[in-house]
Write an enzyme that holds these catalytic residues in place. Sequence first.
Site, short mmCIF file in Angstrom:
data_model
loop_
_atom_site.label_atom_id
_atom_site.label_comp_id
_atom_site.label_asym_id
_atom_site.label_seq_id
_atom_site.Cartn_x
_atom_site.Cartn_y
_atom_site.Cartn_z
N HIS A 26 44.04 41.38 46.91
CA HIS A 26 44.68 41.64 45.62
C HIS A 26 43.68 41.62 44.46
O HIS A 26 44.06 41.89 43.32
CB HIS A 26 45.83 40.66 45.37
CG HIS A 26 45.43 39.28 45.01
ND1 HIS A 26 45.34 38.25 45.94
CD2 HIS A 26 45.09 38.72 43.82
CE1 HIS A 26 44.98 37.14 45.32
NE2 HIS A 26 44.81 37.40 44.04
N ASP A 56 45.82 39.20 53.07
CA ASP A 56 45.19 39.24 51.75
C ASP A 56 43.70 38.92 51.88
O ASP A 56 43.23 37.84 51.55
CB ASP A 56 45.89 38.24 50.83
CG ASP A 56 45.52 38.42 49.37
OD1 ASP A 56 44.84 39.42 49.05
OD2 ASP A 56 45.92 37.57 48.54
N SER A 116 41.64 33.15 42.54
CA SER A 116 41.93 34.01 43.69
C SER A 116 40.66 34.56 44.31
O SER A 116 39.72 34.93 43.61
CB SER A 116 42.82 35.18 43.25
OG SER A 116 44.11 34.75 42.93
#
Length: 248
Positions: free
Chosen positions: A65, A108, A201
């Site tokens: 992402h 992910d 992230s």
Amino acid sequence: MFLFLFFLVAILPVNTEGGEIIWGTESKPHSRPYMAFIKFYDSNSEPHHCGGFLVAKDIVMTAAHCNGRNIKVTLGAHNIKKQENTQVISVVKAKPHENYDRDSHFNDIMLLKLERKAQLNGVVKTIALPRSQDWVKPGQVCTVAGWGRLANCTSSNTLQEVNLEVQKGQKCQDMSEDYNDSIQLCVGNPSEGKATGKGDSGGPFVCDGVAQGIVSYRLCTGTLPRVFTRISSFIPWIQKTMKVLQQS
């Protein structure tokens, strides 16, 4: 960045975060030489950043992402606002997992091919990856680092870190039917309140010097635990994709 969540949910609106968090500790400068600061732009030309980590001289691993346009990777940084002896390298190819699902956050994981090989030195090094049979167990305490957002909604200039405890998968399954323990990790003890924040992230979850997880997302409730990608489940994909990228 790394947050200590206090039990104010009952008296704050659901989306309120400002009054309930403080952040973690600053890393010793350059003590995590595998860390990568990733900057990119979305389709509206808005800038974003993520963490990542160097797994080969020309390959950085991060979350799928964190994909976007004009991706640049900074290696060897501690304070990203100061002039340091860093290496800023453009990304020539981003390869997110072909089965990445934006809704469930499954798969992910992404590999970035750098325009040139990084020069390894005292502040820039690769980090080891697990074997496919390695399995991080509940109760294990590992470390996350990143330049994520602080309580006042500004991003941290310096690398921060926190120790987080792996939870039983059932804790995350109880909070989200999308959680899959075979490819994800349930991380963060609610009783301790320590967590990752926005901007962390893509950073690595490091256990005994090995990158075992990738910071992925927080559950819809906004509370602990958090969900990370389980790297050991993707070793065949990583090996195949790295080979393709390095030959291109």
